[in-house]
Design a protein around this motif. Structure first.
Motif, PDB file in Angstrom:
ATOM      1  N   PHE A  86       3.188  13.692  25.163  1.00  0.00           N
ATOM      2  CA  PHE A  86       4.320  14.017  25.190  1.00  0.00           C
ATOM      3  C   PHE A  86       5.433  13.502  26.463  1.00  0.00           C
ATOM      4  CE2 PHE A  86       2.923  17.371  21.734  1.00  0.00           C
ATOM      5  CZ  PHE A  86       2.753  16.565  20.965  1.00  0.00           C
ATOM      6  N   TYR A 117       5.243  10.136  26.866  1.00  0.00           N
ATOM      7  CA  TYR A 117       6.029   8.697  25.862  1.00  0.00           C
ATOM      8  C   TYR A 117       7.101   9.705  25.488  1.00  0.00           C
ATOM      9  CZ  TYR A 117       1.966   6.408  25.319  1.00  0.00           C
ATOM     10  OH  TYR A 117       0.672   5.111  25.040  1.00  0.00           O
ATOM     11  N   LYS A 118       7.667  10.186  26.603  1.00  0.00           N
ATOM     12  CA  LYS A 118       9.507  10.081  26.521  1.00  0.00           C
ATOM     13  C   LYS A 118      10.867   8.819  26.667  1.00  0.00           C
ATOM     14  CE  LYS A 118       9.842  13.108  30.425  1.00  0.00           C
ATOM     15  NZ  LYS A 118      10.364  14.101  31.681  1.00  0.00           N
ATOM     16  N   CYS A 178       8.728  10.780  22.249  1.00  0.00           N
ATOM     17  CA  CYS A 178       9.614  12.032  22.048  1.00  0.00           C
ATOM     18  C   CYS A 178       9.457  12.353  22.636  1.00  0.00           C
ATOM     19  CB  CYS A 178       7.551  12.586  22.431  1.00  0.00           C
ATOM     20  SG  CYS A 178       5.774  11.758  21.907  1.00  0.00           S
ATOM     21  N   GLU A 179      10.186  13.209  21.831  1.00  0.00           N
ATOM     22  CA  GLU A 179      11.375  14.525  22.873  1.00  0.00           C
ATOM     23  C   GLU A 179      10.371  16.593  22.746  1.00  0.00           C
ATOM     24  OE1 GLU A 179      14.901  16.585  20.560  1.00  0.00           O
ATOM     25  OE2 GLU A 179      15.717  14.649  21.366  1.00  0.00           O
ATOM     26  N   TYR A 180       9.990  16.482  23.525  1.00  0.00           N
ATOM     27  CA  TYR A 180       9.241  17.921  23.921  1.00  0.00           C
ATOM     28  C   TYR A 180       9.956  18.950  25.104  1.00  0.00           C
ATOM     29  CZ  TYR A 180       5.517  21.230  24.537  1.00  0.00           C
ATOM     30  OH  TYR A 180       5.171  22.446  25.552  1.00  0.00           O
ATOM     31  N   ALA A 226       7.017  18.559  18.344  1.00  0.00           N
ATOM     32  CA  ALA A 226       7.333  17.308  19.509  1.00  0.00           C
ATOM     33  C   ALA A 226       7.810  16.448  18.198  1.00  0.00           C
ATOM     34  CB  ALA A 226       6.679  16.381  20.225  1.00  0.00           C
ATOM     35  N   ILE A 278       9.646  13.238  16.920  1.00  0.00           N
ATOM     36  CA  ILE A 278       8.867  11.956  17.107  1.00  0.00           C
ATOM     37  C   ILE A 278       9.930  11.004  16.624  1.00  0.00           C
ATOM     38  CG2 ILE A 278       7.358  10.088  17.056  1.00  0.00           C
ATOM     39  CD1 ILE A 278       5.431  12.183  17.964  1.00  0.00           C
ATOM     40  N   TYR A 338       8.692  14.760  12.573  1.00  0.00           N
ATOM     41  CA  TYR A 338       7.832  16.222  14.108  1.00  0.00           C
ATOM     42  C   TYR A 338       6.696  16.184  13.838  1.00  0.00           C
ATOM     43  CZ  TYR A 338      12.353  18.188  14.306  1.00  0.00           C
ATOM     44  OH  TYR A 338      14.080  18.397  14.313  1.00  0.00           O
ATOM     45  N   THR A 371       0.647   7.241  16.114  1.00  0.00           N
ATOM     46  CA  THR A 371       0.835   8.789  17.320  1.00  0.00           C
ATOM     47  C   THR A 371      -0.740   8.778  17.946  1.00  0.00           C
ATOM     48  OG1 THR A 371       2.718   9.681  16.587  1.00  0.00           O
ATOM     49  CG2 THR A 371       1.064  11.119  17.690  1.00  0.00           C
TER      50      THR A 371
END
Length: 333
Positions: free
Chosen positions: A54, A57-58, A72-74, A90, A92, A126, A159
């Motif tokens: 995660f 892949y920000k 991704c946002e985690y 996460a 996505i 999500y 993913t």
């Protein structure tokens, strides 16, 4: 407005290039990984490599082969825990590009924007990753993915493909995705209200091997549709379907004739899907998310989605076999 749905499958991790059920990783144990660059990294359990994925892949990336974007946002707090499992999630962002179009006002029919080839129509999704806990009788080797979809749009393929590349390149680990359990798949996917057609296949082979070289031998296919089941008929059919799904060698009996294979056509979200009952191993469960979870903008209410996915995970884990029979040592040797 698109309906929300979920796609669920099991996963396990094994040493890259291992054969059969060999060198399978236990999900919850601390271990030291030999990385592809020659260095070693010690982790508390394998959930850490998902979090590293995660983090990697920000920043948005584009898959030009699929013409799809991924980001991704985690956050550290994106997790919850029950007595039986841990679940972290996460958000996505993914969208498609590669074709131009006009965006019009649905009321006035006037063009509001001309979409270019490079413009990306991004949607949020999500992903929940579920790690069952070890207990006195089971050391867990299989986890669970739950992907949230919007209409026909989803993120499972991109993913899992990016995960497979990342785990293999960074840690020499292979990610494998499979169905959760054949019986659960049948129960969730095949229903009286969505079954459209049965495709029954009977292999036709001569007892004389020489005959099979010539034309005229192969398979006989019979299709039936437009069903009208009473409860007794439906129960009997489902028993037969479960029997076929239980083993690739199980036959399907219909009108006193045995068929070697059975395919079922079902309606999932308005689209027909052909299910080969002898090939369920790599198929995912797809089911609707309750309408009350969808907000006015068409996206899920996150607290309600987490509550629903927690219930779904608990239900699915009751059906899963969480350990894989190994034939040649373990992943740590």
């Amino acid at each position: 407005m698109f309906n929300l749905s979920l796609t669920a499958c099991s996963f396990h991790l094994r040493r890259t290039n291992s054969k059969g059920n060999t060198k399978i990783f236990n999900l919850n144990m601390p271990l030291t990984l030999q990385k592809s660059d020659g260095t070693k990294e010690t982790i508390q359990d394998l959930s850490e490599i998902f979090i590293q994925f995660f983090e990697k892949y920000k920043i948005l990336v584009k898959d030009n082969a699929r013409q799809q974007s991924f980001q991704c946002e985690y956050n550290e707090g994106n997790s919850l825990e029950t007595p039986d499992f841990r679940m972290f999630y996460a958000k996505i962002y993914s969208g498609i590009y590669g074709s131009s179009s006009d965006i019009i006002d649905g009321n006035t029919q006037r063009i509001k924007y001309k979409k270019k080839l490079s413009d990306i129509d991004i949607r949020p999704f999500y992903l929940m990753v579920v790690f069952p806990k070890d207990n006195a009788s089971v050391t867990v080797q299989k986890g669970l993915f739950i992907f949230q979809n919007v209409g026909q749009f989803g993120i499972k393929t991109i993913t899992t493909t990016l995960m497979q590349d990342f785990f293999s390149n960074e840690f020499r680990i292979t990610l494998k995705c499979n169905t959760i359990a054949p019986d659960l798949f049948v129960k969730k996917i095949i229903r009286k209200d969505n079954i459209k057609k049965l495709i029954m296949i009977k292999n036709v082979r001569s007892g004389d091997i020489a005959d099979n070289i010539n034309l005229g031998y192969g398979s006989e296919v019979r299709e039936i549709a437009d069903f009208h089941f009473n409860e007794k008929m439906w129960s009997r059919l489902m028993d037969q379907i479960r029997h076929v799904a239980g083993s690739r060698f199980n036959l399907f009996e219909f009108e006193q004739t045995e068929y070697d294979n059975l395919k079922v056509v079902v309606d999932i979200g308005g689209r027909n899907r052909i299910i080969n009952l002898h090939n369920l191993e790599h198929l995912s469960i797809i089911e609707a998310i309750p309408d009350e979870i969808k907000m006015a903008d068409g996206h899920p209410n996150l607290p309600m989605l987490l509550e629903h996915f927690t219930k779904v995970a608990a239900e699915y884990l009751e059906e899963m076999v969480l350990q894989i029979s190994q034939t040649g040592g373990n992943a740590f040797e």
